[in-house]
Design an enzyme around this catalytic site. Sequence first.
Site, PDB file in Angstrom:
ATOM      1  N   LYS A  46       0.845  -1.203   0.000  1.00  0.00           N
ATOM      2  CA  LYS A  46       0.000   0.000   0.000  1.00  0.00           C
ATOM      3  C   LYS A  46       0.878   1.249   0.000  1.00  0.00           C
ATOM      4  O   LYS A  46       0.599   2.220  -0.712  1.00  0.00           O
ATOM      5  CB  LYS A  46      -0.937   0.000   1.219  1.00  0.00           C
ATOM      6  CG  LYS A  46      -2.036  -1.048   1.125  1.00  0.00           C
ATOM      7  CD  LYS A  46      -2.860  -1.178   2.412  1.00  0.00           C
ATOM      8  CE  LYS A  46      -3.800  -2.365   2.301  1.00  0.00           C
ATOM      9  NZ  LYS A  46      -4.642  -2.594   3.496  1.00  0.00           N
ATOM     10  N   GLN A 101      -4.701  -1.405   9.541  1.00  0.00           N
ATOM     11  CA  GLN A 101      -4.632  -2.723   8.910  1.00  0.00           C
ATOM     12  C   GLN A 101      -5.273  -3.775   9.812  1.00  0.00           C
ATOM     13  O   GLN A 101      -4.988  -3.849  11.002  1.00  0.00           O
ATOM     14  CB  GLN A 101      -3.164  -3.079   8.608  1.00  0.00           C
ATOM     15  CG  GLN A 101      -2.969  -4.380   7.859  1.00  0.00           C
ATOM     16  CD  GLN A 101      -3.568  -4.379   6.460  1.00  0.00           C
ATOM     17  OE1 GLN A 101      -3.611  -3.350   5.794  1.00  0.00           O
ATOM     18  NE2 GLN A 101      -4.054  -5.527   6.022  1.00  0.00           N
ATOM     19  N   ASP A 118     -11.038   3.137   3.970  1.00  0.00           N
ATOM     20  CA  ASP A 118     -11.280   1.697   3.853  1.00  0.00           C
ATOM     21  C   ASP A 118     -12.765   1.396   3.648  1.00  0.00           C
ATOM     22  O   ASP A 118     -13.118   0.289   3.232  1.00  0.00           O
ATOM     23  CB  ASP A 118     -10.833   0.987   5.143  1.00  0.00           C
ATOM     24  CG  ASP A 118      -9.557   0.188   4.978  1.00  0.00           C
ATOM     25  OD1 ASP A 118      -9.273  -0.249   3.848  1.00  0.00           O
ATOM     26  OD2 ASP A 118      -8.864  -0.002   5.989  1.00  0.00           O
TER      27      ASP A 118
HETATM   28  N1  GUN Z   1      -7.202  -6.637   5.958  1.00  0.00           N
HETATM   29  C1  GUN Z   1      -7.581  -7.344   4.859  1.00  0.00           C
HETATM   30  N2  GUN Z   1      -8.073  -6.531   3.915  1.00  0.00           N
HETATM   31  C2  GUN Z   1      -7.994  -5.275   4.417  1.00  0.00           C
HETATM   32  C3  GUN Z   1      -8.340  -4.005   3.895  1.00  0.00           C
HETATM   33  O1  GUN Z   1      -8.850  -3.833   2.778  1.00  0.00           O
HETATM   34  N3  GUN Z   1      -8.095  -2.946   4.730  1.00  0.00           N
HETATM   35  C4  GUN Z   1      -7.565  -3.094   5.960  1.00  0.00           C
HETATM   36  N4  GUN Z   1      -7.385  -2.010   6.695  1.00  0.00           N
HETATM   37  N5  GUN Z   1      -7.230  -4.260   6.475  1.00  0.00           N
HETATM   38  C5  GUN Z   1      -7.449  -5.353   5.693  1.00  0.00           C
END
Ligand code: GUN
Length: 282
Positions: A52, A96, A119
């Site tokens: 990311k 996350q 998100d």
């Molecule tokens: N864990 C798995 N997929 C995601 C996501 O799209 N965003 C976040 N913050 N954590 C995740």
Amino acid sequence: MATIIDGVKLAAEVREQAAGAVRELAAQGVTPSLAVVLVGDDPASASYVRMKERDCAEVGIDSRDLRLAATTSQHELDTLIDSLNADPSIHGILVQMPLPSHLDAESVIARIAPEKDVDGFHPESLGRLVRGLPGFRACTPAGVMEMLRAYDIDPTGMNAVVVGRSTIVGKPMALLLLEANATVTVCHSRTRDLASVCRGADLLVAAIGRPEMIDATYVKPGAVVIDVGINRTDHGMVGDVDYAAVEPIASAITPVPGGVGPMTRALLMRNTVAAARAASGR
Ligand code: GUN
């Protein structure tokens, strides 16, 4: 022979669009910024966060890397979220998931200011999705919708079957497909005769987290198959779909890797740019 839906190429296009928007904002003195919060040292989460941050760098988004020890308390994490909410130089906040089990993920998600919820996990964002109001959409299902659009796959009137009912993927995916006029069925671990329900799908979305579970017996010939799974196995990363078995009978399919994963991150870039734009009134 299915059309292979190329998530790598499409994600690059979405990032390039986001980079264009970043350049426009930069001309007005605004640099979009994303706070990336990682608690603990789960290797898979650390690798997602790295990817990311790499995407942010490419697009021109300023990513603030906030790594906290696995022993971080709820109070410490809450305090950090409060300070990020109050900081006008931060446009998006990503925590996350999953969080270590002593932390309450629901309360952390609800604490994020909805206007920084890139998100799309906040109850307000999800409520907006349910109500059909504008707002942040969760990145994975939004990425899937973008893939369908790019390949001229119109869900209108299709029988869409979503396997998996998570709040991150399954539920918002079902709502987005419904909004796109599909007839949607959501399946899960208690669904009776899952294979036969899946065989009724014109559009099958697998978001289960079980390596290669969806084999040819689950797929109607000519169906569009979207594989959201990312499973690390002894023989590498595989999806929830048995690609070798399903590709010959599907009309279109997403590979793993190189399918939905890159699109999820690209939509995060798009959401972050949108947050920066909204915050600066552009
Ligand atoms: N864990 C798995 N997929 C995601 C996501 O799209 N965003 C976040 N913050 N954590 C995740």
